[in-house]
Design a protein around this motif. Sequence first.
Motif, PDB file in Angstrom:
ATOM      1  N   MET A  76       0.802  -1.221   0.000  1.00 46.11           N
ATOM      2  CA  MET A  76       0.000   0.000   0.000  1.00 46.11           C
ATOM      3  C   MET A  76       0.840   1.280   0.000  1.00 46.11           C
ATOM      4  SD  MET A  76      -3.280   0.728   2.415  1.00 46.11           S
ATOM      5  CE  MET A  76      -3.622  -1.040   2.397  1.00 46.11           C
ATOM      6  N   PRO A  77       1.902   1.418   0.822  1.00 49.01           N
ATOM      7  CA  PRO A  77       2.703   2.656   0.748  1.00 49.01           C
ATOM      8  C   PRO A  77       3.330   2.889  -0.615  1.00 49.01           C
ATOM      9  CG  PRO A  77       3.191   1.448   2.756  1.00 49.01           C
ATOM     10  CD  PRO A  77       2.350   0.551   1.915  1.00 49.01           C
ATOM     11  N   VAL A  78       3.735   1.820  -1.305  1.00 46.25           N
ATOM     12  CA  VAL A  78       4.315   1.966  -2.639  1.00 46.25           C
ATOM     13  C   VAL A  78       3.273   2.508  -3.612  1.00 46.25           C
ATOM     14  CG1 VAL A  78       5.460   0.753  -4.527  1.00 46.25           C
ATOM     15  CG2 VAL A  78       5.929   0.099  -2.156  1.00 46.25           C
TER      16      VAL A  78
ATOM     17  N   ALA B  67       2.047  10.306  -9.818  1.00 38.85           N
ATOM     18  CA  ALA B  67       1.298  10.329 -11.073  1.00 38.85           C
ATOM     19  C   ALA B  67       0.275  11.456 -11.090  1.00 38.85           C
ATOM     20  CB  ALA B  67       0.606   8.981 -11.284  1.00 38.85           C
ATOM     21  N   ILE B  68      -0.378  11.719  -9.966  1.00 37.29           N
ATOM     22  CA  ILE B  68      -1.361  12.811  -9.897  1.00 37.29           C
ATOM     23  C   ILE B  68      -0.667  14.161 -10.013  1.00 37.29           C
ATOM     24  CG2 ILE B  68      -3.055  13.918  -8.385  1.00 37.29           C
ATOM     25  CD1 ILE B  68      -3.660  11.100  -7.285  1.00 37.29           C
TER      26      ILE B  68
ATOM     27  N   PRO C  26      -2.172   5.633 -15.873  1.00 36.48           N
ATOM     28  CA  PRO C  26      -1.005   4.836 -16.326  1.00 36.48           C
ATOM     29  C   PRO C  26       0.112   4.785 -15.302  1.00 36.48           C
ATOM     30  CG  PRO C  26      -1.808   6.232 -18.091  1.00 36.48           C
ATOM     31  CD  PRO C  26      -2.562   6.631 -16.870  1.00 36.48           C
ATOM     32  N   GLY C  27       0.444   5.930 -14.717  1.00 37.19           N
ATOM     33  CA  GLY C  27       1.488   5.928 -13.694  1.00 37.19           C
ATOM     34  C   GLY C  27       1.080   5.160 -12.452  1.00 37.19           C
TER      35      GLY C  27
ATOM     36  N   GLY D 292       3.085   1.794 -11.060  1.00 39.84           N
ATOM     37  CA  GLY D 292       3.562   1.651  -9.683  1.00 39.84           C
ATOM     38  C   GLY D 292       2.918   0.491  -8.964  1.00 39.84           C
ATOM     39  N   THR D 293       1.628   0.263  -9.250  1.00 41.84           N
ATOM     40  CA  THR D 293       0.931  -0.851  -8.603  1.00 41.84           C
ATOM     41  C   THR D 293       1.515  -2.190  -9.027  1.00 41.84           C
ATOM     42  OG1 THR D 293      -1.107   0.443  -8.495  1.00 41.84           O
ATOM     43  CG2 THR D 293      -1.304  -1.947  -8.291  1.00 41.84           C
TER      44      THR D 293
END
Length: 429
Positions: A295-297, A305-306, A338-339, A343-344
């Motif tokens: 979750m932190p990642v 990304a935002i 997309p970002g 990351g997810t």
Amino acid sequence: MSLLSQAISDPEYPMSRPTRLPTDWKSDVMRKRIARRYAAERRFRLLGMGAVLLSAAFLAFLLVTMMGNGLRGFTRTEIALKVDFPASPLLLDPATITDEALSQANLPMVTGAVAKKALGGDADVLLSPTAWISIRDAIKADPKILGRTETIRVPASTAIDLAAKSKGSPEAEAEVARLKQLGVLSTGFNWNFLTASDGTDPTQVGIWGAFKGSLLTMLVTLVLSFPVGVATALYLEEYAPKAWWTDIIEVSINNLAAVPSIIFGLLGLSIFLNFLHLPRSAALIGGMTLALMTMPVIVIAGRNAIKSVPPSIRDAALGIGASPVQVVFQHVLPLALPGILTGTIIGMARALGETAPLLMIGMRAFIATPPGGITDPATVLPVQIFLWSDEVSKGFVEKTSAAIIVLLIFLLAMNGLAIYLRNKFETRW
């Protein structure tokens, strides 16, 4: 008049200033300086190239060693046994073949007797201890073979298998040469390795149980961590006020992303098992523990990304009458997705390779059957690799390397998916 004005008005002022002569690039001094500069640049390039080559050499050594052992793990040596079922002591009725009847038929003794009669020598050395399973499966697939003589391929023992595929003991190599002369020995692709689960016999083990456990664990991790992580990133970036408590939250999230994974295992052990008393060694607990770690990642990747979405997008949406919620969910979030997805997936790939937190919550149990759901006992590929690497039998060495190859392919597929999503949905401003 100032001192500077008096100095400039002095007719001797230009003569008092030092005269800078043009640089003589052809002098011996400058040529030596230029030569030293070029030599330092060449040394730096050589050092960088040497570092790259050294890293590539270590990587190549790792891949060659792993492939050399692992590719053999995808194959299995089999012995063709000609079984005369009418003459065997099996008292089975083809019309009433059941699992209970087969379990009481003493198939291991029959298999050993057939092997001694057909091949001679010591059947325990030639055949796998679970070779009778192949005869049982053949009877279940076609009960009519009980009335005729049938040739059935059964797995060879670990010693024969290693001697047939690589270098083994002199006795095993002599048996392999004899079996090859008889024309009953063959080595082919081991489909059982992809469809079976854990076991005590290296010729019968497979990765499907651990692979399915990894899929279920990753599914729970994604379902829990992705919505919460994205919602947290949206709130902190779009709605949270600039206050001391939001600064504490941001610092805490950044610190949690760097916490060792075993700490999350201890957290899962104390909360999910000792306090909530949830089922031990289940994909549900593993997924919840890895969700805490992932979750932190996702929050950090989501916030970055935002932030990359230009403010002009928000201003333009507000200018045409969109509400703040519409701006976030209809304009900002689709452009940042997309970002966020990249990351997810990278965070999920990291979670897939984790072993320490899952060992802490008991996912190192011996699982002989694949899990049917997220609450059933399960294990995952990294833990399965860890357990096989601790086995005494040499046959597990190549199985461990083969399982590592499967895990690497899984990780490469997830990272490839992240690159594909980034290239497909990325918007250049």
